[in-house]
Design a protein around this motif. Sequence first.
Motif, PDB file in Angstrom:
ATOM      1  N   ILE A  33       0.857  -1.191   0.000  1.00  0.00           N
ATOM      2  CA  ILE A  33       0.000   0.000   0.000  1.00  0.00           C
ATOM      3  C   ILE A  33       0.886   1.232   0.000  1.00  0.00           C
ATOM      4  CG2 ILE A  33      -1.765   1.303   1.253  1.00  0.00           C
ATOM      5  CD1 ILE A  33      -2.579  -1.386   2.571  1.00  0.00           C
ATOM      6  N   ASP A  34       0.619   2.119  -0.951  1.00  0.00           N
ATOM      7  CA  ASP A  34       1.350   3.392  -1.056  1.00  0.00           C
ATOM      8  C   ASP A  34       2.863   3.199  -1.026  1.00  0.00           C
ATOM      9  OD1 ASP A  34      -1.080   4.762  -1.221  1.00  0.00           O
ATOM     10  OD2 ASP A  34      -1.197   4.989   0.957  1.00  0.00           O
ATOM     11  N   ASN A  35       3.320   2.108  -1.630  1.00  0.00           N
ATOM     12  CA  ASN A  35       4.749   1.778  -1.738  1.00  0.00           C
ATOM     13  C   ASN A  35       5.476   1.691  -0.399  1.00  0.00           C
ATOM     14  OD1 ASN A  35       4.913   1.534  -4.606  1.00  0.00           O
ATOM     15  ND2 ASN A  35       4.736   3.759  -4.713  1.00  0.00           N
ATOM     16  N   LYS A  36       4.739   1.454   0.705  1.00  0.00           N
ATOM     17  CA  LYS A  36       5.434   1.350   1.987  1.00  0.00           C
ATOM     18  C   LYS A  36       4.859   0.321   2.954  1.00  0.00           C
ATOM     19  CE  LYS A  36       2.999   5.276   3.978  1.00  0.00           C
ATOM     20  NZ  LYS A  36       3.089   6.582   4.583  1.00  0.00           N
ATOM     21  N   ILE A  37       3.560   0.074   2.945  1.00  0.00           N
ATOM     22  CA  ILE A  37       2.961  -0.859   3.906  1.00  0.00           C
ATOM     23  C   ILE A  37       2.773  -2.212   3.217  1.00  0.00           C
ATOM     24  CG2 ILE A  37       0.998  -1.347   5.408  1.00  0.00           C
ATOM     25  CD1 ILE A  37       0.431   1.718   5.342  1.00  0.00           C
ATOM     26  N   ILE A  38       3.502  -3.215   3.696  1.00  0.00           N
ATOM     27  CA  ILE A  38       3.429  -4.559   3.124  1.00  0.00           C
ATOM     28  C   ILE A  38       2.263  -5.293   3.774  1.00  0.00           C
ATOM     29  CG2 ILE A  38       4.638  -6.747   2.815  1.00  0.00           C
ATOM     30  CD1 ILE A  38       7.262  -5.122   2.993  1.00  0.00           C
ATOM     31  N   VAL A  39       1.466  -5.975   2.947  1.00  0.00           N
ATOM     32  CA  VAL A  39       0.258  -6.629   3.439  1.00  0.00           C
ATOM     33  C   VAL A  39       0.315  -8.130   3.175  1.00  0.00           C
ATOM     34  CG1 VAL A  39      -2.258  -6.746   3.255  1.00  0.00           C
ATOM     35  CG2 VAL A  39      -1.083  -4.560   2.917  1.00  0.00           C
ATOM     36  N   GLU A  40       0.024  -8.897   4.203  1.00  0.00           N
ATOM     37  CA  GLU A  40      -0.142 -10.340   4.086  1.00  0.00           C
ATOM     38  C   GLU A  40      -1.567 -10.658   4.523  1.00  0.00           C
ATOM     39  OE1 GLU A  40       0.788 -14.247   3.210  1.00  0.00           O
ATOM     40  OE2 GLU A  40       1.955 -12.450   2.782  1.00  0.00           O
ATOM     41  N   VAL A  41      -2.295 -11.378   3.673  1.00  0.00           N
ATOM     42  CA  VAL A  41      -3.681 -11.743   3.942  1.00  0.00           C
ATOM     43  C   VAL A  41      -3.704 -13.246   4.197  1.00  0.00           C
ATOM     44  CG1 VAL A  41      -6.026 -11.765   3.010  1.00  0.00           C
ATOM     45  CG2 VAL A  41      -4.477  -9.896   2.411  1.00  0.00           C
ATOM     46  N   LYS A  42      -4.146 -13.654   5.382  1.00  0.00           N
ATOM     47  CA  LYS A  42      -4.125 -15.061   5.778  1.00  0.00           C
ATOM     48  C   LYS A  42      -5.443 -15.490   6.397  1.00  0.00           C
ATOM     49  CE  LYS A  42       0.089 -16.545   5.096  1.00  0.00           C
ATOM     50  NZ  LYS A  42       0.258 -17.284   3.882  1.00  0.00           N
ATOM     51  N   TYR A  43      -5.829 -16.715   6.072  1.00  0.00           N
ATOM     52  CA  TYR A  43      -6.984 -17.324   6.722  1.00  0.00           C
ATOM     53  C   TYR A  43      -6.571 -17.818   8.094  1.00  0.00           C
ATOM     54  CZ  TYR A  43      -9.179 -17.566   2.142  1.00  0.00           C
ATOM     55  OH  TYR A  43      -9.725 -17.253   0.931  1.00  0.00           O
ATOM     56  N   THR A  44      -7.468 -17.740   9.043  1.00  0.00           N
ATOM     57  CA  THR A  44      -7.254 -18.442  10.295  1.00  0.00           C
ATOM     58  C   THR A  44      -7.830 -19.831  10.068  1.00  0.00           C
ATOM     59  OG1 THR A  44      -9.365 -17.623  11.148  1.00  0.00           O
ATOM     60  CG2 THR A  44      -7.390 -16.382  11.725  1.00  0.00           C
ATOM     61  N   THR A  45      -7.418 -20.773  10.840  1.00  0.00           N
ATOM     62  CA  THR A  45      -7.824 -22.148  10.586  1.00  0.00           C
ATOM     63  C   THR A  45      -8.758 -22.633  11.683  1.00  0.00           C
ATOM     64  OG1 THR A  45      -5.650 -22.454   9.641  1.00  0.00           O
ATOM     65  CG2 THR A  45      -6.924 -24.427  10.023  1.00  0.00           C
ATOM     66  N   PRO A  46      -9.996 -22.962  11.328  1.00  0.00           N
ATOM     67  CA  PRO A  46     -10.949 -23.418  12.340  1.00  0.00           C
ATOM     68  C   PRO A  46     -10.719 -24.857  12.777  1.00  0.00           C
ATOM     69  CG  PRO A  46     -11.970 -23.441  10.193  1.00  0.00           C
ATOM     70  CD  PRO A  46     -10.594 -22.846  10.016  1.00  0.00           C
ATOM     71  N   TYR A  47      -9.950 -25.627  12.008  1.00  0.00           N
ATOM     72  CA  TYR A  47      -9.803 -27.048  12.310  1.00  0.00           C
ATOM     73  C   TYR A  47      -8.408 -27.515  11.927  1.00  0.00           C
ATOM     74  CZ  TYR A  47     -10.236 -32.073  11.898  1.00  0.00           C
ATOM     75  OH  TYR A  47     -10.041 -33.420  12.022  1.00  0.00           O
ATOM     76  N   ILE A  48      -7.746 -28.186  12.847  1.00  0.00           N
ATOM     77  CA  ILE A  48      -6.463 -28.811  12.547  1.00  0.00           C
ATOM     78  C   ILE A  48      -6.551 -30.231  13.075  1.00  0.00           C
ATOM     79  CG2 ILE A  48      -3.982 -28.770  12.933  1.00  0.00           C
ATOM     80  CD1 ILE A  48      -4.263 -25.780  13.539  1.00  0.00           C
ATOM     81  N   GLY A  49      -6.491 -31.201  12.180  1.00  0.00           N
ATOM     82  CA  GLY A  49      -6.597 -32.595  12.581  1.00  0.00           C
ATOM     83  C   GLY A  49      -5.399 -33.390  12.100  1.00  0.00           C
TER      84      GLY A  49
END
Length: 141
Positions: A67-83
């Motif tokens: 964003i605006d050549n300065k704020i790095i963004v990572e978009v991640k899902y949270t995980t409702p289930y880990i088996g």
Amino acid sequence: RIARIREIEKGNIGYGIKAEYNGIRCDSALEYAFLKWYKTSYPEAKIERFKGYLEGEGIKYQPDFIIDNKIIVEVKYTTPYIGEKLSEKWKTYLSTQEAKKKLLFEKEHLWITEKDIGRKFYRQCIKEIKVSKAVQSLGLV
């Protein structure tokens, strides 16, 4: 939700819903939802796909946006289930998150999940993408 858990146990993780928001490629519905959510609050912000990589802690990865050549963004899902039977893809996805956070947090950043965006808004975006794809497939656009 139970059906989704059964699919994950079978190894059917699926791939993110591909979309585009204002000319920006989105590799998942969550990325699309982030762009729409952020641009609603900051319409003048310049958002682009991140070019390049962050490296360290034994990993090399490419964050999602900048964003605006300065704020790095990572978009991640949270995980409702880990088996036990969770596929290797999800194990890797989860096991690298802390290293990615450490690299990202050294910079000006946003770490965004569906919780930040709001699950209701996120689900609305999924519907919007599906409707848009259906309209496109019918040749109505």
